[in-house]
Scaffold this motif. Structure first.
Motif, PDB file in Angstrom:
ATOM      1  N   MET A 104       3.236   0.527  -3.603  1.00 14.51           N
ATOM      2  CA  MET A 104       3.033  -0.590  -2.667  1.00 14.51           C
ATOM      3  C   MET A 104       3.988  -0.482  -1.479  1.00 14.51           C
ATOM      4  O   MET A 104       3.618  -0.745  -0.331  1.00 14.51           O
ATOM      5  CB  MET A 104       3.231  -1.933  -3.373  1.00 14.51           C
ATOM      6  CG  MET A 104       2.115  -2.283  -4.326  1.00 14.51           C
ATOM      7  SD  MET A 104       2.467  -3.822  -5.196  1.00 14.51           S
ATOM      8  CE  MET A 104       1.021  -3.943  -6.239  1.00 14.51           C
ATOM      9  N   GLU A 106       5.122   2.204  -0.200  1.00 14.95           N
ATOM     10  CA  GLU A 106       4.631   3.278   0.671  1.00 14.95           C
ATOM     11  C   GLU A 106       3.492   2.792   1.576  1.00 14.95           C
ATOM     12  O   GLU A 106       3.341   3.236   2.719  1.00 14.95           O
ATOM     13  CB  GLU A 106       4.150   4.466  -0.174  1.00 14.95           C
ATOM     14  CG  GLU A 106       5.308   5.277  -0.755  1.00 14.95           C
ATOM     15  CD  GLU A 106       4.835   6.340  -1.737  1.00 14.95           C
ATOM     16  OE1 GLU A 106       3.626   6.660  -1.722  1.00 14.95           O
ATOM     17  OE2 GLU A 106       5.680   6.832  -2.518  1.00 14.95           O
ATOM     18  N   LYS A 107       2.689   1.862   1.054  1.00 16.47           N
ATOM     19  CA  LYS A 107       1.546   1.344   1.841  1.00 16.47           C
ATOM     20  C   LYS A 107       1.997   0.412   2.966  1.00 16.47           C
ATOM     21  O   LYS A 107       1.262   0.176   3.913  1.00 16.47           O
ATOM     22  CB  LYS A 107       0.582   0.573   0.922  1.00 16.47           C
ATOM     23  CG  LYS A 107      -0.234   1.465  -0.008  1.00 16.47           C
ATOM     24  CD  LYS A 107      -1.126   0.595  -0.881  1.00 16.47           C
ATOM     25  CE  LYS A 107      -1.856   1.419  -1.928  1.00 16.47           C
ATOM     26  NZ  LYS A 107      -2.574   0.548  -2.881  1.00 16.47           N
ATOM     27  N   GLU A 110       1.825   1.194   6.928  1.00 10.69           N
ATOM     28  CA  GLU A 110       0.554   1.232   7.676  1.00 10.69           C
ATOM     29  C   GLU A 110      -0.250  -0.051   7.509  1.00 10.69           C
ATOM     30  O   GLU A 110      -1.412  -0.121   7.930  1.00 10.69           O
ATOM     31  CB  GLU A 110      -0.291   2.424   7.169  1.00 10.69           C
ATOM     32  CG  GLU A 110       0.398   3.767   7.389  1.00 10.69           C
ATOM     33  CD  GLU A 110      -0.270   4.876   6.596  1.00 10.69           C
ATOM     34  OE1 GLU A 110      -1.363   4.643   6.050  1.00 10.69           O
ATOM     35  OE2 GLU A 110       0.306   5.971   6.525  1.00 10.69           O
ATOM     36  N   ALA A 111       0.345  -1.095   6.910  1.00  3.76           N
ATOM     37  CA  ALA A 111      -0.414  -2.310   6.599  1.00  3.76           C
ATOM     38  C   ALA A 111      -0.483  -3.260   7.800  1.00  3.76           C
ATOM     39  O   ALA A 111       0.415  -3.293   8.651  1.00  3.76           O
ATOM     40  CB  ALA A 111       0.239  -3.023   5.424  1.00  3.76           C
ATOM     41  N   GLU A 115      -2.121  -7.820   5.318  1.00  2.00           N
ATOM     42  CA  GLU A 115      -1.973  -6.944   4.150  1.00  2.00           C
ATOM     43  C   GLU A 115      -0.507  -6.879   3.706  1.00  2.00           C
ATOM     44  O   GLU A 115      -0.200  -6.860   2.514  1.00  2.00           O
ATOM     45  CB  GLU A 115      -2.472  -5.527   4.465  1.00  2.00           C
ATOM     46  CG  GLU A 115      -3.988  -5.417   4.565  1.00  2.00           C
ATOM     47  CD  GLU A 115      -4.442  -4.067   5.118  1.00  2.00           C
ATOM     48  OE1 GLU A 115      -5.618  -3.736   4.916  1.00  2.00           O
ATOM     49  OE2 GLU A 115      -3.638  -3.357   5.756  1.00  2.00           O
ATOM     50  N   LEU A 119       1.062  -7.607   0.101  1.00  2.00           N
ATOM     51  CA  LEU A 119       1.830  -6.571  -0.607  1.00  2.00           C
ATOM     52  C   LEU A 119       3.215  -7.085  -1.001  1.00  2.00           C
ATOM     53  O   LEU A 119       3.687  -6.831  -2.112  1.00  2.00           O
ATOM     54  CB  LEU A 119       1.966  -5.310   0.267  1.00  2.00           C
ATOM     55  CG  LEU A 119       0.734  -4.406   0.352  1.00  2.00           C
ATOM     56  CD1 LEU A 119       0.901  -3.363   1.457  1.00  2.00           C
ATOM     57  CD2 LEU A 119       0.483  -3.707  -0.984  1.00  2.00           C
TER      58      LEU A 119
END
Length: 518
Positions: A104, A106-107, A110-111, A115, A119
């Protein structure tokens, strides 16, 4: 509340039926002893309820989100894993949570703002789960449990493949304890455990609030921790409230009642058949004969279960040995490092000695050093004259593709087929077992095959390393009787005082000699 429900379970191997339409319920907090003779299917039942084995018919239903801990006597620990690795694997579900949380993070780069907010919320939930389950003190918890079970003495970085049977069982127990499951399933947990840790396990189970199912042939241990018995016999499963002693009384009474009812019914059947035979041909009595025949046809005939073969262990004895059995001088046992201080031991003809003490202090190593199977670190062993030795090893790791018949025939090529079958049957094995491969047998049945080879060789010295592991109550009692009657000498390792106390003339406590610190 039902934690586990088993409905209409049927299962078999080849043409050998194990269960026929068995049903079972485990309620919250029940402490169940699962008992039965060797080969009745206790370990198979455990494998079915844990999903390792699919039944031929029937359903197994666990309550939702129940975490089950299973101590399996046949668990294989992978070579290359250290004890620390195995113990830490108890927390695998938390490591999975950490991996999910890192994914999560790592995401987040780019969120979108929406988002990112979601997260961050999810990460917070996972972070709380890790903190609440002591994820950040796992190493300390592992060390604490390892100390309690004496595993830190062995060294937590040791490869699990190099451990003795007792040490391996302790590692699996420690892992189970760290997992803190809601349900415990224990298959022969006292096998390979020394008295000190059997006592520790007893205390743990007495204080255990949740449900457990325990398979054990150690009756004093079983009696001290359970409040329910499920008895596995003749493809069925019957429930008895109370301990093993209570079960024995009720089971014996039920058996007597059934035998009495069977005798009465057989007498009635005989009289009815006799009446029909004498009166069916006569016109005046034909109707009465037909009426009796109808009664016979509708009768629910009582069947008595076939008596299981009871083992008979009668050791063949060789010529008398010399007075000296063995003598050691300054013997230091061990592999890479010493396990004992220098030992001056002497055993003479007629002595029956039990070696006792904690696991891992070198009891088996001492036996193998006396036998000359491994070289001592220093000192000497002198064996006496005219020794005919029978050695029962604690565990045999090599796989075996022989049938029971081939196994015994290899040992006694002069036997004919009848003699081989008869020798195995005397050890309490049925025809189905005798024709099976050794590797598909239960632990107790395998032990009976090994005992069959031992008793049919002529000996005057028996060296027995935990011979009661896996044996059912009848086999254990018969082995005890046979050892008491044996005229030769005995050197025995056992963790069951109830077994060895009446057999041996003296007890050697190996903890007095060990270099290990407790």
């Amino acid at each position: 509340m039902s934690v586990l429900t088993v409905k209409n379970l049927s299962h078999g191997f080849g043409d050998r039926a194990i269960f026929n339409d068995v049903s079972f319920r485990l309620l919250k907090g029940e402490h169940v002893g699962l008992i039965g003779a060797n080969g009745e299917g206790k370990s198979t039942f455990m494998n079915i309820i844990t999903g390792k084995l699919q039944p031929d018919e029937g359903k197994v239903e666990w309550a939702r989100k129940v975490r089950v801990g299973y101590l399996d006597q046949h668990t294989v620990l992978e070579q290359g894993m250290s004890m620390r690795d195995v113990l830490k694997s108890a927390f695998q579900y938390l490591f999975d949570v950490e991996a999910e949380m890192n994914g999560m993070y790592e995401k987040m780069g780019e969120a979108t703002p929406e988002e990112l907010e979601k997260l961050l919320e999810d990460v917070g939930v996972l972070q709380d789960a890790l903190t609440n389950n002591d994820f950040y003190v796992i190493d300390a918890k592992v060390e604490e449990i390892a100390r309690g079970l004496g595993l830190d003495d062995i060294g937590l970085d040791r490869d699990v493949h190099d451990l003795s049977g007792g040490q391996r069982t302790k590692v699996l127990l420690a892992k189970l304890l760290l997992e803190k499951p809601e349900i415990l399933l224990l298959d022969e947990p006292t096998n390979y455990l020394d008295e000190q840790h059997i006592e520790w396990l007893k205390r743990y189970l007495l204080e255990y609030d949740n449900a457990f199912i325990l398979i054990s042939h150690d009756i004093p241990f079983l009696n001290s921790v359970i409040n329910l018995i499920y008895h596995m016999e003749n493809q069925g499963l019957n429930r008895y409230v109370g301990d093993y002693d209570n079960f024995q009384n009720i089971h014996a009474a039920k058996k007597q009642q059934l035998e009495a009812a069977y005798k009465r019914q057989q007498q009635e059947i005989s009289q009815l058949k006799d009446f029909v035979a004498r009166n069916k041909a006569r016109v005046s009595t034909r109707n009465m004969a037909m009426s009796r025949q109808k009664k016979l046809d509708k009768m629910d005939v009582i069947e008595l279960a076939k008596e299981k073969p009871k083992p008979e262990f009668n050791f063949k004895e060789a010529r008398t040995s010399g007075k000296l059995i063995f003598e050691t001088k300054n013997l230091v046992i061990g592999y890479d490092e010493p396990l004992s201080r220098p030992l001056d031991l002497r055993m003479e003809r007629g002595q029956k000695i039990a070696l006792v003490g904690a696991n891992g202090i070198g009891k088996t190593t001492l036996l193998r050093s006396i036998l000359g199977e491994i070289k001592p670190i220093s000192g000497t062993v002198e064996q006496g004259e005219f020794l005919h030795i029978g050695y029962f090893e604690q565990e045999i790791k090599s796989s075996n593709n022989n049938t029971c018949i081939e196994e015994v025939w290899d040992e006694f090529p002069s036997f004919n087929m009848h003699e081989v079958r008869s020798a195995l049957a005397k050890c309490g094995l049925t025809t189905k077992h005798i024709e099976s491969k050794v590797q598909v047998l239960s632990g107790g049945e395998k032990a009976k095959v090994r005992l069959c080879k031992l008793i049919n060789n002529e000996t005057n010295l028996l060296i027995l390393d935990e011979p009661t592991n896996h044996l059912d109550v009848d086999a254990k009692d018969e082995l005890k009787r046979a050892l008491k009657a044996y005229k030769g000498s005995i050197l025995l390792i056992s963790h069951e005082p109830e077994f060895y106390r009446d057999v041996v003339t003296e007890v050697w406590n190996c903890e007095d000699w060990t270099t290990k610190v407790f």
